[in-house]
Write an enzyme that holds these catalytic residues in place. Structure first.
Site, mmCIF file in Angstrom:
data_model
loop_
_atom_site.group_PDB
_atom_site.id
_atom_site.type_symbol
_atom_site.label_atom_id
_atom_site.label_comp_id
_atom_site.label_asym_id
_atom_site.label_seq_id
_atom_site.Cartn_x
_atom_site.Cartn_y
_atom_site.Cartn_z
ATOM 1 N N ALA A 77 53.715 6.556 15.236
ATOM 2 C CA ALA A 77 53.442 7.974 15.455
ATOM 3 C C ALA A 77 53.671 8.488 16.866
ATOM 4 O O ALA A 77 53.926 9.678 17.050
ATOM 5 C CB ALA A 77 52.004 8.284 15.038
ATOM 6 N N ALA A 78 53.531 7.643 17.891
ATOM 7 C CA ALA A 78 53.642 8.147 19.266
ATOM 8 C C ALA A 78 55.068 8.620 19.557
ATOM 9 O O ALA A 78 56.021 8.083 18.995
ATOM 10 C CB ALA A 78 53.232 7.050 20.249
ATOM 11 N N PRO A 79 55.207 9.635 20.396
ATOM 12 C CA PRO A 79 54.164 10.301 21.177
ATOM 13 C C PRO A 79 53.339 11.327 20.412
ATOM 14 O O PRO A 79 52.340 11.813 20.933
ATOM 15 C CB PRO A 79 54.945 10.972 22.309
ATOM 16 C CG PRO A 79 56.289 11.246 21.713
ATOM 17 C CD PRO A 79 56.569 10.083 20.793
ATOM 18 N N GLY A 80 53.746 11.706 19.186
ATOM 19 C CA GLY A 80 52.872 12.535 18.373
ATOM 20 C C GLY A 80 53.463 13.802 17.800
ATOM 21 O O GLY A 80 52.781 14.519 17.057
ATOM 22 N N LYS A 82 55.758 14.384 15.422
ATOM 23 C CA LYS A 82 55.817 14.436 13.961
ATOM 24 C C LYS A 82 54.421 14.412 13.343
ATOM 25 O O LYS A 82 54.202 14.977 12.268
ATOM 26 C CB LYS A 82 56.690 13.295 13.433
ATOM 27 C CG LYS A 82 58.180 13.464 13.763
ATOM 28 C CD LYS A 82 59.020 12.406 13.084
ATOM 29 C CE LYS A 82 60.511 12.619 13.346
ATOM 30 N NZ LYS A 82 60.884 12.352 14.747
ATOM 31 N N GLU A 100 50.125 3.599 16.030
ATOM 32 C CA GLU A 100 51.072 3.227 17.076
ATOM 33 C C GLU A 100 50.738 1.825 17.567
ATOM 34 O O GLU A 100 49.571 1.526 17.836
ATOM 35 C CB GLU A 100 51.007 4.231 18.233
ATOM 36 C CG GLU A 100 51.829 3.880 19.433
ATOM 37 C CD GLU A 100 53.298 3.653 19.128
ATOM 38 O OE1 GLU A 100 53.856 2.665 19.635
ATOM 39 O OE2 GLU A 100 53.879 4.465 18.381
ATOM 40 N N ASP A 131 50.269 -3.144 14.589
ATOM 41 C CA ASP A 131 51.679 -3.415 14.314
ATOM 42 C C ASP A 131 51.989 -2.932 12.901
ATOM 43 O O ASP A 131 51.528 -3.516 11.922
ATOM 44 C CB ASP A 131 51.952 -4.914 14.447
ATOM 45 C CG ASP A 131 53.424 -5.260 14.249
ATOM 46 O OD1 ASP A 131 54.217 -4.366 13.874
ATOM 47 O OD2 ASP A 131 53.788 -6.432 14.455
ATOM 48 N N CYS A 202 66.519 8.068 15.362
ATOM 49 C CA CYS A 202 67.411 8.892 16.190
ATOM 50 C C CYS A 202 68.649 8.079 16.541
ATOM 51 O O CYS A 202 69.296 8.322 17.569
ATOM 52 C CB CYS A 202 66.697 9.404 17.433
ATOM 53 S SG CYS A 202 66.028 8.132 18.510
#
Length: 283
Positions: A77-80, A82, A100, A131, A202
């Site tokens: 999830a980080a940095p947050g 989405k 995360e 993890d 990405c």
């Protein structure tokens, strides 16, 4: 010659690899990497701060359908960014688990959640540091929606940073793909029957994108009925009250969609695919 290319290091190896994939388009892609990306302001009423993220990331997260979802997971999830898109769209009785594996990045995630979500939504967002690839060893088939924005080769950043570009090798993609597969196969195990998983990166390499989905199909869909690849079906109205955004266009790939910055005003790159589990891998 093949072995020599396999052992190449640095910008020459990087150039050869991606030019082989994208051909003449590679020059335009490289040029777009140096231009500003298409960031948008995401502000949810009642929160302390706005959050700025790539419009392509918003587009991808909007494609995870949340109607009727009660137990949602953002696995990496980080940095947050989405997480905010999911939290702002989820129904009032839904819970979002945002995970995360890095303690430092998890702290950043906590800050984003506390500053960029209103208190009543924060109460239904649970952050964790674990993890994601091994979560499935403790639980299985327990989430009805999962977003996996997998750590990837991130070629746009590599291209712009000489430190990383100078040590780039093709073997790096293989290493990253192994990590992505551990996350994707683990996420699929965490998904309930009938649930929907959105996988995104990405990355520019098909090894990390369509070929990853193909690997999932070969492992879990041998009879053709266990999982289904869904078409995109986003509803911009879900966020129109707090985001004024022009969404980028997408290009269809074999199993998913790709947003590339050379044709979308700097947005991306983002790849995503949407998978629905139709029967249990445990049965």
């Amino acid at each position: 010659m093949k072995n020599k290319k396999q052992n190449q290091i640095g910008s020459a190896a990087f150039e050869d690899y991606y030019r082989e994939i994208y051909g003449q388009r590679w020059e335009a892609l490289k040029k777009s990497f140096s231009e500003p990306n298409q960031s948008v302001e995401y502000f949810i009423k009642g929160s302390q701060k706005s959050y700025f993220l790539d419009s392509a990331s918003v587009y991808a997260a909007l494609n995870l359908p949340l109607k009727g979802a009660k137990n949602i997971l953002d696995l990496c999830a980080a940095p947050g960014g989405k997480t905010l898109v999911l939290a702002s769209r989820m129904e009032g009785d839904a819970v979002l688990s945002s995970n995360e594996r890095s303690g430092e990045r998890k702290h950043r995630l906590d800050v984003v959640v506390s500053e960029c979500l209103p208190p009543e939504v924060q109460e239904r967002v649970k952050t964790s540091c674990s993890d994601g690839a091994t979560w499935c060893t403790r639980q299985t088939e327990c989430f009805d929606r999962i977003l996996l924005d997998a750590p990837c080769s991130s070629e746009r950043h590599v291209f712009l940073d000489p430190k990383y570009l100078n040590i780039w090798t093709k073997s790096r993609i293989k290493t990253v793909a192994m990590e992505e597969w551990a996350l994707l196969s683990g996420a699929y195990r965490l998904l309930e029957v009938g649930g929907i998983l959105l996988y995104s990166t990405c990355a520019l390499s098909p090894v990390e994108n369509d070929l990853m989905i193909e690997k999932l199909i070969k492992k879990y869909n041998k009879d053709g009925t266990a999982l289904k690849i869904l078409e995109q079906n986003l509803d911009v109205n879900e966020i129109k009250d707090f985001v004024d955004i022009t969404l980028p266009g997408v290009e269809k790939t074999q199993y998913g969609y790709q947003i590339l910055p050379d044709k979308q005003g700097g947005a991306g790159p983002i790849y995503f695919a949407i998978i629905q589990k139709q029967s249990s891998f445990l049965s």
